[in-house]
Design a protein around this motif. Structure first.
Motif, PDB file in Angstrom:
ATOM      1  N   PRO A  27       0.836  -1.206   0.000  1.00 35.60           N
ATOM      2  CA  PRO A  27       0.000   0.000   0.000  1.00 35.60           C
ATOM      3  C   PRO A  27       0.871   1.256   0.000  1.00 35.60           C
ATOM      4  CG  PRO A  27      -0.043  -1.054   2.150  1.00 35.60           C
ATOM      5  CD  PRO A  27       0.649  -1.998   1.226  1.00 35.60           C
ATOM      6  N   GLN A  28       0.522   2.216  -0.819  1.00 37.61           N
ATOM      7  CA  GLN A  28       1.281   3.455  -0.884  1.00 37.61           C
ATOM      8  C   GLN A  28       0.378   4.550  -1.439  1.00 37.61           C
ATOM      9  OE1 GLN A  28       4.549   3.021  -3.598  1.00 37.61           O
ATOM     10  NE2 GLN A  28       3.409   1.724  -5.001  1.00 37.61           N
ATOM     11  N   GLY A  29       0.779   5.805  -1.194  1.00 34.20           N
ATOM     12  CA  GLY A  29       0.043   6.947  -1.726  1.00 34.20           C
ATOM     13  C   GLY A  29      -1.372   7.071  -1.206  1.00 34.20           C
ATOM     14  N   GLY A  30      -1.593   6.759   0.075  1.00 35.47           N
ATOM     15  CA  GLY A  30      -2.935   6.872   0.646  1.00 35.47           C
ATOM     16  C   GLY A  30      -3.734   5.586   0.600  1.00 35.47           C
ATOM     17  N   GLU A  31      -3.158   4.517   0.036  1.00 35.48           N
ATOM     18  CA  GLU A  31      -3.863   3.235  -0.004  1.00 35.48           C
ATOM     19  C   GLU A  31      -3.876   2.602   1.389  1.00 35.48           C
ATOM     20  OE1 GLU A  31      -3.065   1.675  -4.544  1.00 35.48           O
ATOM     21  OE2 GLU A  31      -1.605   1.203  -2.971  1.00 35.48           O
ATOM     22  N   ILE A  32      -4.828   1.666   1.555  1.00 36.53           N
ATOM     23  CA  ILE A  32      -4.998   0.963   2.831  1.00 36.53           C
ATOM     24  C   ILE A  32      -4.699  -0.507   2.589  1.00 36.53           C
ATOM     25  CG2 ILE A  32      -6.601   0.381   4.693  1.00 36.53           C
ATOM     26  CD1 ILE A  32      -8.168   2.906   3.944  1.00 36.53           C
ATOM     27  N   GLY A  33      -3.923  -1.115   3.481  1.00 37.23           N
ATOM     28  CA  GLY A  33      -3.608  -2.529   3.364  1.00 37.23           C
ATOM     29  C   GLY A  33      -3.993  -3.288   4.617  1.00 37.23           C
TER      30      GLY A  33
END
Length: 562
Positions: A229-235
């Motif tokens: 997850p990167q750039g505001g993503e959720i993992g």
């Protein structure tokens, strides 16, 4: 439907009475609605503040639909306790059930908590919220989670220098049981506020949040061949499982209402937890309880066998004593006969005869006493043998139940086969396979309405429906048979009416009948429908039949299949 399913470790030194007082009792005593009124005020008045679980290993408290049950026992060097709290919402009719199962060993206390809810009269899915009892359990007795020293309600903020901690969080290197919700940082901020997410998921998942975007570049160098997850993503990260990654803007509702994104995170965690094997679950508690009860039955059977053996030994001793006494009595009787014969010849031995006569009388009384004891011993033996037969029958029934449960479990674990966790409604089917046919019909109606453009994220929905229909070929064939019968009934209703010979033949297939009501019009209903919800009206005259057949066919067939 299940809303919460989580597992974590507690301290192994916690006493059951303190667990009840600080968590269960405090939970039910502090639950309130929006107006400040206690949810479970009447039930709470019936609950004791302290319970001696050694003296009272199980109990039940209930009032006006609210019920708390508990059961505790020890088996194979482990202590077990389970709490079930059930309550019914008077407005929506929903029944909420919270289950808490704990297994205490020398090292840890494995705690499992689940929250279930049926839809009741309100068919909308309920809002998912963490039960407060999880907060009380973790606040008072938590024991950390792998390399994570504390399960806390605040988010773990990752500074740019904590590259190793971020890597371990994403790869399962922290040996954690609870999943990790990883909030990556965009150029400005996170998709959700870390503090609110951590508060909502306390006890269900850990929340790790990047402090700023600088950590993203360092992680990109470490994970060159793995999507993170990167750039505001959720993992959502599980040990040994691929990372589930999604973005706030993947669904319109998420962008407009972030609260729905938190609800979807709950659902994604629940879906993943259903396929995971926790260290200890409610089913494990029930299995341990069954083994414990079987052991008690076996122990009772052995004790009864020992008692029977002791009674049999007493009976053998009494029988031997009776035989010895009978031999003595027989000898004395012979002596008496000999002395009686000599009495006529030897009057001077008359005194000896009297003495032997008195001995004979005494021996006869003793023989009668021993015979009475022998009869009593025989009655005890018969009673003990009857108890032994009952114990063997109970053991046979318990073994049969265990074999049936094991066979049912084996049939559920057939390789490559999975089942949807659907629960049938309380009302029984009006005709065989009704619910299955309705579900297949709904899927076949939904399939052609799913967008199929290459870039549409709903292509997965179309494939998902096709896979379900392909995996349930037998159900589809059954649906086609019923659909053909439905068209026969519709044709008969249009042309001749349901009361015709062909109409009644097909109506019988769907377990229908026609009864007379009011103005002698035929009312069509399901035979097993106790509420008499009429499906349609059969015309009572030729003029009505001429223009009412089409409407009648439409009304009747809508009740069977969409």
């Amino acid at each position: 439907m299940q809303l919460i399913r989580t597992s974590f470790n507690l301290r192994s030194d916690m006493p059951w009475d303190e667990l009840y007082r600080e968590c269960i009792y405090a939970w039910l005593g502090s639950s309130k609605d929006e107006r400040g009124k206690r949810y479970y005020e009447h039930l709470f008045r019936k609950l004791p503040r302290d319970i001696d679980f050694d003296e009272n290993p199980f109990g039940k408290f209930e009032f006006a639909g609210d019920k708390l049950e508990y059961n505790s026992f020890s088996w194979k060097l482990c202590d077990y306790i389970g709490f079930t709290f059930t309550t019914k919402d008077a407005v929506s009719g929903r029944i909420w059930k919270t289950q808490i199962a704990i297994k205490r060993t020398e090292e840890h206390a494995f705690c499992f908590v689940s929250l279930d809810c049926d839809l009741g009269r309100d068919k909308r899915p309920p809002r998912i919220a963490r039960p407060r009892v999880i907060e009380l359990l973790l606040t008072n007795f938590q024991d950390g989670d792998g390399a994570i020293d504390e399960i806390k309600r605040q988010a773990h903020i990752l500074e740019p220098s904590e590259i190793d901690r971020a890597k371990n969080a994403l790869t399962g290197g922290l040996r954690n049981v609870l999943p990790i919700v990883y909030l990556s940082c965009s150029a400005k901020t996170h998709a959700l506020m870390p503090s609110k997410v951590a508060e909502s998921l306390f006890g269900v998942a850990h929340v790790f949040a990047e402090q700023n975007p600088m950590l993203r570049d360092r992680l990109a160098q470490e994970f060159t061949d793995k999507r993170i997850p990167q750039g505001g993503e959720i993992g959502i990260c599980y040990t040994g499982q691929p990372i589930t990654i999604f973005n706030r803007f993947d669904v319109v509702d998420w962008a407009e209402n972030p609260e729905t994104l938190v609800q979807d995170i709950f659902l994604k965690i629940l879906k993943a937890n259903l396929s995971l094997k926790f260290n200890f679950t409610w089913d494990d508690l029930l299995a341990a309880r069954e083994s414990y009860e079987n052991e008690l039955v076996e122990r009772e059977r052995v004790e009864k066998l020992n008692t029977i053996n002791e009674m049999r030994e007493e009976w053998l001793q009494a029988r031997q004593a009776r035989m010895d006494m009978s031999c003595l009595v027989e000898k004395l009787m012979n002596d008496l006969e000999r002395v009686t014969a000599e009495r006529d010849q030897y009057k001077d031995e008359h005194a000896k005869y009297d003495s032997l006569k008195r001995k004979y009388d005494n021996c006869l009384d003793e023989r009668n006493t021993w015979e009475s004891l022998a009869v009593e011993a025989d009655e005890k033996r018969e009673k003990a043998e009857e108890e032994l037969r009952d114990a063997r029958e109970q053991l046979h029934q318990a073994s049969t139940k265990t074999d049936a449960l094991r066979q049912n479990l084996n049939s559920k674990n057939v390789k490559g086969v999975r089942y949807l966790p659907l629960v049938l409604p309380p009302e029984s089917e009006m005709y065989p396979n009704e619910y299955m046919c309705q579900l297949v019909r709904i899927l076949t109606l939904a399939l052609p309405n799913v967008p199929t453009t290459d870039k549409s994220p709903r292509v997965r929905t179309k494939s998902f429906i096709e896979d379900i229909l392909a995996a349930n070929a037998d159900a589809v064939r059954t649906f086609n048979e019923y659909d053909a019968k439905k068209r026969e009934l519709e044709m008969a209703a249009r042309q001749e009416g349901v009361q015709s010979k062909d109409g009644m033949r097909v109506a019988k297939f769907f377990n229908m009948e026609i009864i007379k009501k009011g103005n002698n019009h035929g009312k069509i209903r399901f035979i097993n429908d106790a509420q008499e919800r009429f499906l349609g009206t059969e015309a009572s005259s030729g003029s009505d039949s001429a223009h009412g057949g089409k409407n009648e066919a439409s009304d009747v067939t809508k009740a069977m299949l969409w």
